[in-house]
Design a protein around this motif. Structure first.
Motif, PDB file in Angstrom:
ATOM      1  N   VAL A 164       0.820  -1.218   0.000  1.00 29.16           N
ATOM      2  CA  VAL A 164       0.000   0.000   0.000  1.00 29.16           C
ATOM      3  C   VAL A 164       0.852   1.266   0.000  1.00 29.16           C
ATOM      4  CG1 VAL A 164      -2.066  -1.042   0.977  1.00 29.16           C
ATOM      5  CG2 VAL A 164      -0.380  -0.081   2.505  1.00 29.16           C
ATOM      6  N   ASN A 165       2.037   1.193   0.576  1.00 27.88           N
ATOM      7  CA  ASN A 165       3.003   2.292   0.449  1.00 27.88           C
ATOM      8  C   ASN A 165       2.454   3.638   0.906  1.00 27.88           C
ATOM      9  OD1 ASN A 165       4.959   3.790  -2.239  1.00 27.88           O
ATOM     10  ND2 ASN A 165       5.617   3.214  -0.216  1.00 27.88           N
ATOM     11  N   GLU A 168       6.415   6.606   3.364  1.00 30.08           N
ATOM     12  CA  GLU A 168       7.510   6.583   2.405  1.00 30.08           C
ATOM     13  C   GLU A 168       8.585   7.542   2.875  1.00 30.08           C
ATOM     14  OE1 GLU A 168       9.683   5.512   0.170  1.00 30.08           O
ATOM     15  OE2 GLU A 168       8.094   4.893  -1.215  1.00 30.08           O
ATOM     16  N   LYS A 169       9.814   7.275   2.437  1.00 31.74           N
ATOM     17  CA  LYS A 169      10.900   8.209   2.726  1.00 31.74           C
ATOM     18  C   LYS A 169      10.765   9.413   1.808  1.00 31.74           C
ATOM     19  CE  LYS A 169      14.481   5.539   4.864  1.00 31.74           C
ATOM     20  NZ  LYS A 169      15.906   5.207   4.923  1.00 31.74           N
ATOM     21  N   ILE A 170      10.708  10.572   2.412  1.00 26.97           N
ATOM     22  CA  ILE A 170      10.529  11.808   1.657  1.00 26.97           C
ATOM     23  C   ILE A 170      11.768  12.662   1.865  1.00 26.97           C
ATOM     24  CG2 ILE A 170       9.093  13.889   1.474  1.00 26.97           C
ATOM     25  CD1 ILE A 170       7.765  11.197   0.494  1.00 26.97           C
ATOM     26  N   GLY A 171      12.259  13.271   0.768  1.00 26.26           N
ATOM     27  CA  GLY A 171      13.456  14.095   0.860  1.00 26.26           C
ATOM     28  C   GLY A 171      14.712  13.255   0.717  1.00 26.26           C
ATOM     29  N   ARG A 172      15.816  13.840   1.098  1.00 24.53           N
ATOM     30  CA  ARG A 172      17.085  13.205   0.793  1.00 24.53           C
ATOM     31  C   ARG A 172      18.118  13.527   1.859  1.00 24.53           C
ATOM     32  NH1 ARG A 172      19.623  14.133  -5.162  1.00 24.53           N
ATOM     33  NH2 ARG A 172      21.414  12.774  -4.970  1.00 24.53           N
ATOM     34  N   THR A 181       1.509   9.786   2.733  1.00 24.13           N
ATOM     35  CA  THR A 181       1.396  10.443   1.437  1.00 24.13           C
ATOM     36  C   THR A 181       1.209  11.955   1.553  1.00 24.13           C
ATOM     37  OG1 THR A 181       0.237   8.418   0.800  1.00 24.13           O
ATOM     38  CG2 THR A 181       0.225  10.221  -0.801  1.00 24.13           C
ATOM     39  N   PHE A 182       2.027  12.709   0.849  1.00 23.34           N
ATOM     40  CA  PHE A 182       1.990  14.178   0.805  1.00 23.34           C
ATOM     41  C   PHE A 182       2.098  14.819   2.192  1.00 23.34           C
ATOM     42  CE2 PHE A 182      -0.818  13.326  -3.075  1.00 23.34           C
ATOM     43  CZ  PHE A 182       0.278  13.298  -3.930  1.00 23.34           C
ATOM     44  N   ALA A 577      -8.749  14.202  -7.929  1.00 19.74           N
ATOM     45  CA  ALA A 577      -9.048  14.797  -9.236  1.00 19.74           C
ATOM     46  C   ALA A 577      -8.402  13.963 -10.338  1.00 19.74           C
ATOM     47  CB  ALA A 577      -8.515  16.213  -9.275  1.00 19.74           C
TER      48      ALA A 577
ATOM     49  N   GLU B  35      -0.032  17.964  -6.517  1.00 19.49           N
ATOM     50  CA  GLU B  35      -0.507  16.677  -5.996  1.00 19.49           C
ATOM     51  C   GLU B  35      -1.412  15.946  -6.981  1.00 19.49           C
ATOM     52  OE1 GLU B  35      -2.200  17.002  -2.059  1.00 19.49           O
ATOM     53  OE2 GLU B  35      -0.305  17.725  -1.216  1.00 19.49           O
ATOM     54  N   ASP B  36      -2.297  16.698  -7.653  1.00 13.68           N
ATOM     55  CA  ASP B  36      -3.187  16.042  -8.613  1.00 13.68           C
ATOM     56  C   ASP B  36      -2.390  15.415  -9.751  1.00 13.68           C
ATOM     57  OD1 ASP B  36      -5.366  16.682  -7.143  1.00 13.68           O
ATOM     58  OD2 ASP B  36      -5.892  18.478  -8.310  1.00 13.68           O
ATOM     59  N   ILE B  38       0.733  14.410  -9.540  1.00 12.62           N
ATOM     60  CA  ILE B  38       1.423  13.237  -8.978  1.00 12.62           C
ATOM     61  C   ILE B  38       0.469  12.039  -8.966  1.00 12.62           C
ATOM     62  CG2 ILE B  38       2.363  12.251  -6.838  1.00 12.62           C
ATOM     63  CD1 ILE B  38       3.538  15.046  -6.226  1.00 12.62           C
ATOM     64  N   SER B  39      -0.781  12.271  -8.507  1.00 13.03           N
ATOM     65  CA  SER B  39      -1.765  11.178  -8.455  1.00 13.03           C
ATOM     66  C   SER B  39      -2.014  10.618  -9.846  1.00 13.03           C
ATOM     67  CB  SER B  39      -3.092  11.677  -7.884  1.00 13.03           C
ATOM     68  OG  SER B  39      -2.890  12.228  -6.618  1.00 13.03           O
ATOM     69  N   HIS B  40      -2.130  11.521 -10.819  1.00  9.75           N
ATOM     70  CA  HIS B  40      -2.412  11.107 -12.195  1.00  9.75           C
ATOM     71  C   HIS B  40      -1.284  10.223 -12.745  1.00  9.75           C
ATOM     72  CE1 HIS B  40      -4.362  11.875 -16.196  1.00  9.75           C
ATOM     73  NE2 HIS B  40      -3.177  11.433 -16.564  1.00  9.75           N
ATOM     74  N   SER B  48       2.493   3.832  -6.542  1.00 13.89           N
ATOM     75  CA  SER B  48       1.735   4.522  -5.506  1.00 13.89           C
ATOM     76  C   SER B  48       2.056   6.018  -5.591  1.00 13.89           C
ATOM     77  CB  SER B  48       2.103   3.983  -4.129  1.00 13.89           C
ATOM     78  OG  SER B  48       3.403   4.400  -3.784  1.00 13.89           O
ATOM     79  N   GLU B  49       1.102   6.827  -5.138  1.00 14.84           N
ATOM     80  CA  GLU B  49       1.334   8.275  -5.104  1.00 14.84           C
ATOM     81  C   GLU B  49       2.585   8.589  -4.301  1.00 14.84           C
ATOM     82  OE1 GLU B  49      -2.270   9.223  -3.101  1.00 14.84           O
ATOM     83  OE2 GLU B  49      -3.136  10.191  -4.858  1.00 14.84           O
ATOM     84  N   ASN B  50       2.737   7.840  -3.226  1.00 14.09           N
ATOM     85  CA  ASN B  50       3.835   8.110  -2.309  1.00 14.09           C
ATOM     86  C   ASN B  50       5.181   7.853  -2.958  1.00 14.09           C
ATOM     87  OD1 ASN B  50       4.246   9.182   0.172  1.00 14.09           O
ATOM     88  ND2 ASN B  50       3.506   7.420   1.320  1.00 14.09           N
ATOM     89  N   ARG B  51       5.236   6.834  -3.832  1.00 16.47           N
ATOM     90  CA  ARG B  51       6.495   6.534  -4.499  1.00 16.47           C
ATOM     91  C   ARG B  51       6.868   7.690  -5.433  1.00 16.47           C
ATOM     92  NH1 ARG B  51       9.563   2.002  -4.312  1.00 16.47           N
ATOM     93  NH2 ARG B  51       9.207   2.384  -2.130  1.00 16.47           N
ATOM     94  N   TYR B  53       5.831  10.770  -5.194  1.00 17.37           N
ATOM     95  CA  TYR B  53       6.137  11.915  -4.331  1.00 17.37           C
ATOM     96  C   TYR B  53       7.556  11.802  -3.776  1.00 17.37           C
ATOM     97  CZ  TYR B  53       5.541  15.032  -0.248  1.00 17.37           C
ATOM     98  OH  TYR B  53       5.683  16.007   0.694  1.00 17.37           O
ATOM     99  N   SER B  54       7.921  10.580  -3.395  1.00 19.43           N
ATOM    100  CA  SER B  54       9.258  10.345  -2.861  1.00 19.43           C
ATOM    101  C   SER B  54      10.332  10.680  -3.901  1.00 19.43           C
ATOM    102  CB  SER B  54       9.366   8.877  -2.431  1.00 19.43           C
ATOM    103  OG  SER B  54      10.665   8.564  -2.029  1.00 19.43           O
ATOM    104  N   THR B  57      10.717  14.409  -4.263  1.00 18.83           N
ATOM    105  CA  THR B  57      11.432  15.066  -3.165  1.00 18.83           C
ATOM    106  C   THR B  57      12.899  14.650  -3.115  1.00 18.83           C
ATOM    107  OG1 THR B  57      10.852  13.337  -1.571  1.00 18.83           O
ATOM    108  CG2 THR B  57       9.355  15.220  -1.730  1.00 18.83           C
ATOM    109  N   PHE B  58      13.222  13.526  -3.748  1.00 17.34           N
ATOM    110  CA  PHE B  58      14.616  13.061  -3.725  1.00 17.34           C
ATOM    111  C   PHE B  58      15.478  13.908  -4.658  1.00 17.34           C
ATOM    112  CE2 PHE B  58      18.175  10.427  -5.052  1.00 17.34           C
ATOM    113  CZ  PHE B  58      18.626   9.907  -3.842  1.00 17.34           C
ATOM    114  N   LYS B  64       7.368  20.056  -5.753  1.00 21.05           N
ATOM    115  CA  LYS B  64       5.918  20.003  -5.630  1.00 21.05           C
ATOM    116  C   LYS B  64       5.375  21.416  -5.432  1.00 21.05           C
ATOM    117  CE  LYS B  64       3.431  17.915  -2.038  1.00 21.05           C
ATOM    118  NZ  LYS B  64       2.483  18.917  -1.685  1.00 21.05           N
TER     119      LYS B  64
END
Lengths: 578, 157
Positions: A164-165, A168-172, A181-182, A577, B35-36, B38-40, B48-51, B53-54, B57-58, B64
Motif C-alpha cells: 500500500v506504500n 515513504e521516505k521523503i526528501g534526501r 502520502t503528501f 481529481a 498533488e493532482d 502526482i496522483s495522475h 503509488s502516489e507516495n512513491r 512523491y518520494s 522530493t529526492f 511540488k
C-alpha cells in the motif's frame, strides 16, 4: 570452493561464500549490534551501527552489507570500532527525542539497547532535533516523528509486504523524513491500520494507540460488569512478552492473568470464531446454491476489510457479510449476554485482547453497535498492550496457574483456534462445509496445502460431485494479486480466505515486537498443536454454538443472525481529481 | 502538451517516470508538479502516489511547490562550502530580495540549495536551469542575475 576462511576477533571461522560479515560473526557466536538491519528485509546499511574493522582497510565497513572474503581478518570490538560506533549512536541520539523514561518503548527499544551496550553516558553532540507534531489522527496507530531513526523498515513492510506504500521516505540525505502520502495525517491517507509498521519499528516512532487507561478505569469501576475476549493468536504469543519460548501455548495462564487483572468474566473469541464458521459456511452454500456472487471472500480481518473498501470497492459484493469474530462477540455480549445477566447497556463493558491494531478501528465503526448508542466492543488491547498492563499489575505471567474460560462463551473447538494462522479460517470452514453437505464424517481434518507461509495457497474439495476450489492469501500484496485475478475474471474459486498480515493473525500488527518469519512459524506450529490438543475440532460440533442456536439465534442466516452477526461495507476509497 | 500526452509519448511504464516528470515540469509556468498531477502519473504508471512523491522530493530538479522560471541551485556540499558558498548565498538573497527556498514575487527566480553538482573544480558553483556557473565571487552575482532577467524579457517579447 564454496566456503570462505577468515578470522573474526582472532578466531578462525569458515562460512559459505556470499555470507555477510554480520551473519558470519553471528554464526561464530559473536554479536554485532544492529539497528536498521532486519532478518526478513533487504539490507539497508543506513544506520552504520554494525561497522567492523577489516585489517588493511582504512574505512570501517558496515557488516550487514559487506560480504566475507577469503583471508579477511576483522575485528568487531577493537577500540577503533567501539569508539566509532559510540559516535554513530551519539549522532543518532542528537536527532532523537530521548525521553526514554516516559517512552512507549522504554526497556523494549532497539536504540536504547544499543546505546546502553555501547556505553553512551554523555552525548558530545548538541541535540538538533526540531520537535514536530505527533500524529494521533488514526484510531489504531500513533506516528511520532521525533523518535524516528529513518531506518526505513516501516516503509519496506508497507510497500513490499502490504503493497500500500502509504508511508515513504521523503526528501534526501540529512533532511529525509518518513511520512504518509503528501505529508498528510494518517487518517487522511488510505492506511489500512494493519500496524505492520509498528511491529518492525525499532523505536517508538510508530506504535498502537494505547487504551490501557480506559480498561483500568472500567475494571476499577464497581458499577461496571467488565468482560474480556481473547483472540486465537494471543495464546501463542503473549508468553513472549514475558521472555517465554516463542511458540509457547499459554491459554490457561492467559485466562488466569485476565482474572487477576479484575475482569468479571473471561471469554474466548474462539467461540465466535466457531459461530463465524457456521454462519459463513451457510452463506457460502447459499451463494453456491442460489447463484450468488462468487468467489466469496472472508471478512474476519479488519485490515483486509479496510483494504478492499479503500482500494477495490467495486468488489465488495464478494466479501462475506459475516462480522468478524470480535464483533460477533461484541454484538452477542450487548444483546444475548446483556439480557441473560439482566444488565443495563451502560453497565456492561466489553474488552478484546487482539493481535491486531486494525481491530481498534473496527470496534469504532458506527455500524458495530447493536442498540445504535453503545459500542459493542468498548476497548481493544493489542497483545503488547496486555503485556504492559500485566507488568503494571506486577503479574508474573510465567508462574501463573492454568485456569479455564467462563461459560457460556468459553467452550470452543480446534477450528476456532486455527483462525489465528493463515489458512485456518478456510480449513475450519472446509471441516464444517464438508460434513454439512456430504453428511459424512471427515476423517482427516488437516488441509496441509493451505497451511504455512506460502503467499497464495490453493485446495480443492469434492462435495458430493461439486468440486469446490478455494484459495488462501495473506499479506495485502498477495490480497492485491487475488483482487486483480477477480477483476480480470480469472479467479475460478468458490471461496477465498484473505488475512491482512503476513502469516495471518499470529503475525498481526499488535503482536510482540521483533516478530520475524522464524517466530511466525513457531506461533503457527503452536496454533496447530493447540487445535489437535482440543477434544472437539469442528465448529458445528461446538455444544456452545449449538446451544446458542437452540436458545437464541434459531438458525444460521436467520433473522436474529442477520441483525446481530452480519454487516455491510462501503466504498471508502480516497477520490482524487482526474 | 497535456500530462496524459507526455505519459503516452514516453510509455506507461514505471521506468519512464523521471523522463515524464522532467518533460512535463519543464513546460509548466510554475516549474513544479502538484498533488493532482502526482496522483495522475502514479495511477497511469501503476505506482503509488507516495512513491512518485518520494522521487520528486529526492531529486532537487523536481518540486511540488510552485517555483520560478529559473531555479538557482547553490551547491551545499563541502568543497563549495569551504570555498565560500555561504557568501554567494548572502549575495543572491540580497540581489533577489528573497530568502533561501523562496521565489521572487515576479515568479522569475527561485533560490534553492542542492547537493554536489559534480564541478568541485569550479567551486563555489551554482546551477541555473541546465547551466553551471562556477568560480563564483559575490561580485559576479549581479551580472548573472541580469543575464537571466534579460533572457526572460526577450522570451516574452
Amino acid at each position: 570452493m564454496n566456503r570462505v576462511n577468515l578470522t573474526i576477533n582472532g578466531k578462525q571461522v569458515s562460512v559459505l561464500k556470499g555470507t555477510s560479515i554480520l551473519n558470519a560473526a553471528r554464526e561464530a557466536g559473536i554479536e554485532i549490534p544492529t539497528l536498521c538491519y532486519h532478518p526478513d528485509q533487504f539490507v539497508k546499511a543506513n544506520c552504520r551501527v554494525c561497522i567492523v574493522e577489516v585489517e588493511g582497510r582504512k574505512e570501517l565497513p558496515s557488516s550487514c552489507s559487506t560480504e566475507v572474503e577469503e583471508g579477511m581478518a576483522l575485528w568487531t570490538n577493537s577500540r577503533r570500532v567501539l569508539e566509532a560506533r559510540k559516535v554513530i549512536i551519539e549522532l543518532l541520539l542528537a536527532n532523537h527525542d530521548a525521553d526514554c523514561l516516559m517512552c512507549h518503548r522504554n526497556l523494549n527499544c532497539e536504540l536504547q539497547k544499543i546505546a546502553n551496550q555501547a556505553g553512551v553516558r554523555i552525548n558530545r553532540f548538541e541535540n538538533v532535533l526540531e520537535m514536530q507534531e505527533v500524529d494521533i489522527s488514526s484510531p489504531s496507530i500513533v506516528r511520532n516523528p521525533n523518535k524516528c531513526v529513518k531506518c526505513g523498515r516501516c516503509v519496506e513492510i508497507c510497500n513490499e509486504i502490504q503493497g500500500v506504500n502509504i508511508i515513504e521516505k521523503i526528501g534526501r540525505s540529512g533532511e529525509i523524513e518518513v511520512l504518509p502520502t503528501f505529508g498528510r495525517y494518517l487518517s487522511d491517507v488510505a492506511c489500512t491500520c494493519c500496524g505492520q509498521c509498528s511491529t518492525v519499528c525499532p523505536v517508538a516512532a510508530i506504535y498502537e494507540k494505547e487504551e490501557i487507561e480506559k480498561v483500568w478505569e472500567a475494571v476499577n469501576d464497581p458499577g461496571k460488569h467488565v468482560i474480556v475476549q481473547t483472540a486465537p493468536a494471543v495464546r501463542v504469543s503473549i508468553g513472549e512478552e514475558f521472555g517465554m519460548e516463542p511458540g509457547s501455548i499459554v491459554t490457561g495462564k492467559l485466562v488466569c492473568a485476565l482474572r487477576r487483572l479484575g475482569f468479571d468474566k473471561v471469554f474466548d473469541t474462539d467461540f465466535t470464531a466457531d459461530l463465524t464458521i457456521v454462519e459463513e459456511g451457510n452463506e457460502l452454500l447459499s451463494r453456491i446454491k442460489n447463484g450468488g456472487v462468487l468467489p466469496m471472500i472472508t471478512s474476519c480481518s479488519p485490515g483486509w476489510v479496510n483494504f478492499i473498501e479503500q482500494y477495490y470497492p467495486e468488489l465488495l459484493d464478494h466479501v462475506s457479510t459475516c462480522k468478524s469474530p470480535q464483533q460477533m462477540f461484541g454484538a452477542l455480549a450487548k444483546s444475548y449476554y446483556l439480557d441473560k445477566m439482566n444488565l443495563k447497556p451502560e453497565d456492561l463493558f466489553v474488552v478484546s485482547i487482539m493481535p491486531c491494531t486494525a481491530k481498534k478501528y473496527e470496534a469504532l465503526r458506527e455500524e458495530m453497535s447493536v442498540d445504535g448508542v453503545h459500542r459493542d466492543v468498548d476497548a481493544v488491547l493489542t497483545t503488547r498492550e496486555l503485556g504492559r498492563m500485566l507488568k503494571q499489575a506486577g503479574i508474573d505471567f510465567d508462574k501463573l496457574p492454568e485456569e479455564k474460560y467462563d461459560d457460556p462463551f468459553g467452550i470452543t473447538t480446534g477450528a476456532g483456534v486455527i483462525f489465528g494462522a493463515s489458512g485456518g479460517v478456510m480449513e475450519a470452514a472446509l471441516r464444517t462445509v464438508y460434513e454439512v453437505v456430504t453428511g459424512k464424517n471427515l476423517k482427516r481434518m488437516e488441509f496441509h496445502t493451505i497451511r504455512g507461509l506460502e503467499g497464495i495457497k490453493e485446495a480443492e474439495v469434492d462435495l458430493k460431485g461439486l468440486t469446490v476450489k478455494v484459495a488462501v492469501a495473506h499479506s495485502l500484496s498477495n490480497a492485491r494479486r487475488i483482487m486483480e485475478l477477480i477483476r480480470s475474471g480469472k479467479a475460478d474459486y468458490h471461496f477465498i480466505e484473505v488475512m491482512c498480515c503476513p502469516g495471518g493473525c499470529i503475525g498481526g500488527g499488535g503482536q510482540p515486537y521483533e516478530t520475524t518469519n522464524e517466530l511466525r512459524m513457531k506461533r503457527i506450529q503452536a496454533t496447530y498443536q493447540a487445535d489437535t490438543d482440543l477434544p472437539i475440532r469442528k465448529s458445528h460440533e461446538s455444544p456452545a454454538v449449538k446451544a446458542l442456536y437452540e436458545e437464541y439465534l434459531i438458525e444460521p442466516l436467520g433473522e436474529k443472525s442477520h441483525k446481530l452477526l452480519h454487516t455491510h461495507y462501503r466504498d471508502r476509497s480516497i477520490k482524487r481529481a482526474q | 502538451m497535456k500530462l496524459q500526452n507526455v505519459i503516452e509519448k514516453h510509455g506507461r511504464l514505471p521506468e519512464n517516470l523521471i523522463h515524464i516528470l522532467l518533460e512535463y515540469q519543464a513546460q509548466k509556468d510554475n516549474n513544479s508538479i502538484n498533488e493532482d498531477e502526482i496522483s495522475h502519473v502514479a495511477r497511469e504508471l501503476g505506482l503509488s502516489e507516495n512513491r512518485v512523491y518520494s522521487v520528486i522530493t529526492f531529486y532537487s530538479l523536481f518540486s511540488k511547490e510552485p517555483r520560478g522560471k529559473y531555479v538557482i541551485q547553490v551547491c551545499n556540499d563541502v568543497p563549495c562550502h569551504v570555498n565560500g558558498s555561504f557568501s554567494i548565498i548572502e549575495e543572491l538573497e540580497d540581489v533577489l530580495k528573497i530568502k533561501m527556498g523562496d521565489t521572487t514575487r515576479d515568479g522569475i527566480f527561485t533560490l534553492e540549495k542542492t547537493s554536489c553538482l559534480g564541478c568541485c573544480d569550479k567551486s563555489p558553483a551554482i546551477r541555473v536551469g541546465e547551466s553551471i556557473h562556477g568560480d563564483l565571487t559575490p561580485e559576479k552575482i549581479s551580472e548573472i542575475i541580469s543575464f537571466y532577467r534579460r533572457e526572460y524579457d526577450e522570451c516574452r517579447e
